[in-house]
Design a protein around this motif. Structure first.
Motif, PDB file in Angstrom:
ATOM      1  N   VAL A 180       0.829  -1.203   0.000  1.00  0.00           N
ATOM      2  CA  VAL A 180       0.000   0.000   0.000  1.00  0.00           C
ATOM      3  C   VAL A 180       0.865   1.255   0.000  1.00  0.00           C
ATOM      4  CG1 VAL A 180      -1.747   1.311   1.270  1.00  0.00           C
ATOM      5  CG2 VAL A 180      -1.903  -1.187   1.137  1.00  0.00           C
ATOM      6  N   THR A 181       1.843   1.319   0.910  1.00  0.00           N
ATOM      7  CA  THR A 181       2.669   2.521   1.037  1.00  0.00           C
ATOM      8  C   THR A 181       3.962   2.427   0.232  1.00  0.00           C
ATOM      9  OG1 THR A 181       3.898   1.677   2.959  1.00  0.00           O
ATOM     10  CG2 THR A 181       1.810   2.813   3.385  1.00  0.00           C
ATOM     11  N   GLY A 182       4.353   1.204  -0.130  1.00  0.00           N
ATOM     12  CA  GLY A 182       5.631   1.018  -0.790  1.00  0.00           C
ATOM     13  C   GLY A 182       6.796   0.943   0.170  1.00  0.00           C
ATOM     14  N   GLY A 183       6.529   1.041   1.467  1.00  0.00           N
ATOM     15  CA  GLY A 183       7.595   0.983   2.470  1.00  0.00           C
ATOM     16  C   GLY A 183       8.179  -0.413   2.596  1.00  0.00           C
ATOM     17  N   SER A 184       9.455  -0.482   2.964  1.00  0.00           N
ATOM     18  CA  SER A 184      10.109  -1.784   3.115  1.00  0.00           C
ATOM     19  C   SER A 184      11.085  -1.765   4.276  1.00  0.00           C
ATOM     20  CB  SER A 184      10.838  -2.167   1.829  1.00  0.00           C
ATOM     21  OG  SER A 184      11.785  -1.177   1.471  1.00  0.00           O
ATOM     22  N   LEU A 185      11.158  -2.907   4.957  1.00  0.00           N
ATOM     23  CA  LEU A 185      12.007  -3.073   6.132  1.00  0.00           C
ATOM     24  C   LEU A 185      12.859  -4.314   5.972  1.00  0.00           C
ATOM     25  CD1 LEU A 185      12.580  -2.470   9.306  1.00  0.00           C
ATOM     26  CD2 LEU A 185      10.900  -4.290   9.657  1.00  0.00           C
ATOM     27  N   LEU A 186      14.144  -4.200   6.253  1.00  0.00           N
ATOM     28  CA  LEU A 186      15.059  -5.345   6.274  1.00  0.00           C
ATOM     29  C   LEU A 186      15.459  -5.617   7.709  1.00  0.00           C
ATOM     30  CD1 LEU A 186      16.847  -7.407   4.735  1.00  0.00           C
ATOM     31  CD2 LEU A 186      18.607  -5.618   4.631  1.00  0.00           C
ATOM     32  N   TYR A 187      15.274  -6.869   8.145  1.00  0.00           N
ATOM     33  CA  TYR A 187      15.592  -7.252   9.525  1.00  0.00           C
ATOM     34  C   TYR A 187      16.599  -8.387   9.495  1.00  0.00           C
ATOM     35  CZ  TYR A 187      14.838  -8.750  14.394  1.00  0.00           C
ATOM     36  OH  TYR A 187      14.994  -9.094  15.715  1.00  0.00           O
ATOM     37  N   ALA A 188      17.798  -8.111   9.983  1.00  0.00           N
ATOM     38  CA  ALA A 188      18.882  -9.099   9.976  1.00  0.00           C
ATOM     39  C   ALA A 188      19.659  -9.008  11.276  1.00  0.00           C
ATOM     40  CB  ALA A 188      19.805  -8.859   8.781  1.00  0.00           C
TER      41      ALA A 188
END
Length: 291
Positions: A180-188
């Motif tokens: 919806v927002t195009g937001g992205s999160l990387l969790y490592a």
């Protein structure tokens, strides 16, 4: 997408119960904020929440987080399931805390699911859960609208599995995307080294929560007086990862999974100043991100 950093410390938390290093002593005295063991909560709609790992501190983490409060019914919960980055005890013991909730879904690499066979058998006596294998770079749509993709980052096995014959991806990073927002999160939170292609993953993310367990390779021995052991724990130190993070100034970069011996826990330290100068953050337990 909403993201809550339920816990930001490595195994044992900060202060660690059996450690009297300088940082633990200062934390006990109130000079530094205490931190619970690393755990994350993510949601695409603010109603359906997914835990990423399940720390031994999970009961308290859930209790102090308004977004994860039980209700509206007497046994309702907004928690829909858990995504495991690996099979380490610090990331899986909290599953037992969730045993009273029916219908949860647990996503994990195949090697992790096999390592947790006994735990799964115990939990099955309490409630019916689904256990789903995450495939490498295979998108999965979660309840609430987020799409998550697992990316193998390490073959480091937990100590308790010994000489297991199970091969494959023991440790993964997750990338969450909000269509919806195009937001992205990387969790490592666990990086034994800098994997091939990881720069591309970073560049394609708005926010990255990354392994900041140790600042330097010999840190734990220097702080505790007990040399050895740190190198086998599978965590790339900040002195090696920070130069790489500097190549991505357009990404919001946050270190998490901080060991109790890590000097960046002290905001007045030179090590913390170096992070600040590079535009990399250390956030407290309970921090809320929206993207």
């Amino acid at each position: 997408m909403k993201v809550v950093l339920l816990g930001t410390a490595a195994g044992g938390g900060a202060p660690q119960w059996n450690c009297a290093c300088e940082l633990c002593a200062r934390t006990r005295a109130g000079g530094l904020p205490a931190r619970s063991q690393d755990c994350l909560a993510v949601s695409g709609n603010g109603a359906d929440w997914w835990l990423v790992n399940a720390s031994p501190d999970l009961r308290v983490q859930l209790a102090v987080t308004p977004e994860l409060a039980a209700g509206p019914g007497p046994r309702d919960t907004p928690v829909r399931g858990v995504l495991l980055t690996d099979a380490e005890l610090d990331h899986t013991l909290g599953l037992l805390t969730l045993r009273g909730a029916a219908g949860l879904a647990v996503h994990a690499p195949a090697a992790v699911l096999r390592a947790l066979a006994d735990t799964r058998a115990v939990l099955a006596t309490y409630a019916a859960w689904s256990w789903q294998e995450v495939g490498s770079e295979r998108p999965v749509e979660l309840a609430g609208g987020l799409v998550v993709t697992a990316h193998p980052v390490s073959g480091k096995r937990p100590k308790y599995v010994g000489e297991s014959s199970v091969d494959g991806s023991w440790v993964v990073a997750y990338r969450f995307a909000d269509p919806v927002t195009g937001g992205s999160l990387l969790y490592a939170p666990c990086l034994a080294a800098w994997p091939d292609g990881f720069d591309d993953l970073l560049a394609a993310s708005d926010v990255a929560l990354l392994d900041g367990t140790f600042h330097a390779p010999s840190e734990m021995g220097s702080a505790t007086g007990r040399a050895g052991g740190q190198a086998a724990m599978g965590h790339l130190p900040i002195v090696d990862s920070l130069p790489r993070l500097r190549r991505h100034p357009g990404v919001r970069r946050v270190y998490t999974h901080l060991n109790n011996t890590n000097p960046v826990l002290d905001p007045s330290s030179a090590e913390h100043d170096a992070l600040r100068e590079a535009g990399v953050e250390v956030l407290p337990d309970g921090a809320l991100l929206e993207l």
